[in-house]
Design an enzyme around this catalytic site. Structure first.
Site, PDB file in Angstrom:
ATOM      1  N   GLY A  46       0.839  -1.188   0.000  1.00 41.94           N
ATOM      2  CA  GLY A  46       0.000   0.000   0.000  1.00 41.94           C
ATOM      3  C   GLY A  46       0.876   1.240   0.000  1.00 41.94           C
ATOM      4  O   GLY A  46       2.040   1.184   0.408  1.00 41.94           O
ATOM      5  N   GLN A  51       3.292  10.060   0.713  1.00 38.68           N
ATOM      6  CA  GLN A  51       4.569   9.341   0.776  1.00 38.68           C
ATOM      7  C   GLN A  51       5.430   9.565  -0.465  1.00 38.68           C
ATOM      8  O   GLN A  51       6.621   9.255  -0.452  1.00 38.68           O
ATOM      9  CB  GLN A  51       4.325   7.834   0.950  1.00 38.68           C
ATOM     10  CG  GLN A  51       3.739   7.471   2.306  1.00 38.68           C
ATOM     11  CD  GLN A  51       3.558   5.973   2.421  1.00 38.68           C
ATOM     12  OE1 GLN A  51       2.558   5.437   1.996  1.00 38.68           O
ATOM     13  NE2 GLN A  51       4.553   5.292   2.979  1.00 38.68           N
ATOM     14  N   CYS A  96       5.915   0.031   6.925  1.00 38.46           N
ATOM     15  CA  CYS A  96       5.567   1.176   6.086  1.00 38.46           C
ATOM     16  C   CYS A  96       6.786   1.520   5.240  1.00 38.46           C
ATOM     17  O   CYS A  96       7.911   1.532   5.753  1.00 38.46           O
ATOM     18  CB  CYS A  96       5.198   2.356   6.994  1.00 38.46           C
ATOM     19  SG  CYS A  96       4.725   3.838   6.096  1.00 38.46           S
ATOM     20  N   LEU A  97       6.570   1.803   3.952  1.00 40.19           N
ATOM     21  CA  LEU A  97       7.708   2.106   3.075  1.00 40.19           C
ATOM     22  C   LEU A  97       8.452   3.367   3.510  1.00 40.19           C
ATOM     23  O   LEU A  97       9.618   3.548   3.180  1.00 40.19           O
ATOM     24  CB  LEU A  97       7.238   2.232   1.618  1.00 40.19           C
ATOM     25  CG  LEU A  97       6.772   0.922   0.958  1.00 40.19           C
ATOM     26  CD1 LEU A  97       6.234   1.198  -0.445  1.00 40.19           C
ATOM     27  CD2 LEU A  97       7.890  -0.106   0.905  1.00 40.19           C
ATOM     28  N   HIS A 138      -4.472   1.848   7.404  1.00 39.44           N
ATOM     29  CA  HIS A 138      -3.104   2.383   7.450  1.00 39.44           C
ATOM     30  C   HIS A 138      -2.931   3.488   6.399  1.00 39.44           C
ATOM     31  O   HIS A 138      -2.423   4.573   6.701  1.00 39.44           O
ATOM     32  CB  HIS A 138      -2.124   1.225   7.211  1.00 39.44           C
ATOM     33  CG  HIS A 138      -0.676   1.610   7.147  1.00 39.44           C
ATOM     34  ND1 HIS A 138       0.261   1.138   8.046  1.00 39.44           N
ATOM     35  CD2 HIS A 138       0.004   2.417   6.281  1.00 39.44           C
ATOM     36  CE1 HIS A 138       1.452   1.649   7.734  1.00 39.44           C
ATOM     37  NE2 HIS A 138       1.324   2.419   6.666  1.00 39.44           N
ATOM     38  N   GLU A 139      -3.387   3.222   5.172  1.00 35.72           N
ATOM     39  CA  GLU A 139      -3.181   4.198   4.090  1.00 35.72           C
ATOM     40  C   GLU A 139      -4.062   5.435   4.253  1.00 35.72           C
ATOM     41  O   GLU A 139      -3.613   6.556   3.991  1.00 35.72           O
ATOM     42  CB  GLU A 139      -3.407   3.553   2.717  1.00 35.72           C
ATOM     43  CG  GLU A 139      -2.526   2.341   2.402  1.00 35.72           C
ATOM     44  CD  GLU A 139      -1.043   2.570   2.644  1.00 35.72           C
ATOM     45  OE1 GLU A 139      -0.569   3.716   2.546  1.00 35.72           O
ATOM     46  OE2 GLU A 139      -0.346   1.579   2.960  1.00 35.72           O
ATOM     47  N   HIS A 142      -2.591   7.847   6.582  1.00 37.83           N
ATOM     48  CA  HIS A 142      -1.539   8.678   5.964  1.00 37.83           C
ATOM     49  C   HIS A 142      -2.134   9.977   5.404  1.00 37.83           C
ATOM     50  O   HIS A 142      -1.504  11.029   5.479  1.00 37.83           O
ATOM     51  CB  HIS A 142      -0.871   7.941   4.794  1.00 37.83           C
ATOM     52  CG  HIS A 142       0.295   7.077   5.168  1.00 37.83           C
ATOM     53  ND1 HIS A 142       1.430   7.576   5.766  1.00 37.83           N
ATOM     54  CD2 HIS A 142       0.526   5.747   5.004  1.00 37.83           C
ATOM     55  CE1 HIS A 142       2.303   6.584   5.949  1.00 37.83           C
ATOM     56  NE2 HIS A 142       1.776   5.470   5.501  1.00 37.83           N
TER      57      HIS A 142
HETATM   58 NI    NI Z   1       2.601   3.548   5.447  1.00 31.00          NI
END
Ligand code: NI
Length: 156
Positions: A46, A51, A96-97, A138-139, A142
């Site tokens: 995701g 991000q 998380c990236l 989660h996304e 963000h």
């Molecule tokens: Ni994330």
């Protein structure tokens, strides 16, 4: 196809709120596709627009890796909104990236309903549970400048 730079821990943009997308033009479509390409490139499941440095309410995800056939199924969600949440919670280890090498257990709703606009401008609904529900929460967090580590202190 273009790979965008992923913003990492310490970048203020990760804590900023994203704005609604008003018009789905070619730039937005390109951003959505680039986000998917970037997510696949770094083996994520995701990714949110903030991000990659864009304060727009767009997320992408693909959880098809958990299926046997492994066929990619990337989703691009514009202006996603959680419209209902189950009372039941589940705890899953998240990464998380933007925070490489950090994995923590986070409490999330087991099921959520998400309304969003697709790339063709159509309003749609997803009834998600388990991993899909976790990824969506989660996304979407963000987009409000909330990262998974912020959820840890809430739990304690
Ligand atoms: Ni994330």
């Amino acid at each position: 196809m273009a790979i965008r730079e992923i913003r990492k821990d310490g970048d203020e943009i990760l804590h900023k709120k994203c704005r609604e997308v008003e018009v789905i033009d070619e730039k937005i479509k390109e951003l959505g596709q680039d986000m998917l390409d970037t997510m696949y490139k770094y083996d994520g499941i995701g990714l949110a627009a903030s991000q990659v440095g864009m304060l727009k309410r767009i997320i992408v995800y693909d959880i098809s890796y958990i299926e046997e056939d492994g066929k990619k199924e990337g989703h691009i969600l514009i202006n996603p909104k959680i419209t209902s949440r189950s009372k039941n919670m589940i705890e899953v280890e998240e990464g998380c990236l933007s925070y490489p090498d950090i994995y923590e257990n986070v409490l999330r709703h087991e099921k959520v309903t998400v309304e969003y606009t697709d790339i063709n401008g159509k309003r749609k609904k997803i009834y998600a549970k388990d991993i899909e529900a976790v990824v969506l929460q989660h996304e979407i967090d963000h987009l409000d400048g909330i990262v998974f580590l912020d959820r840890l202190s809430e739990q304690k």
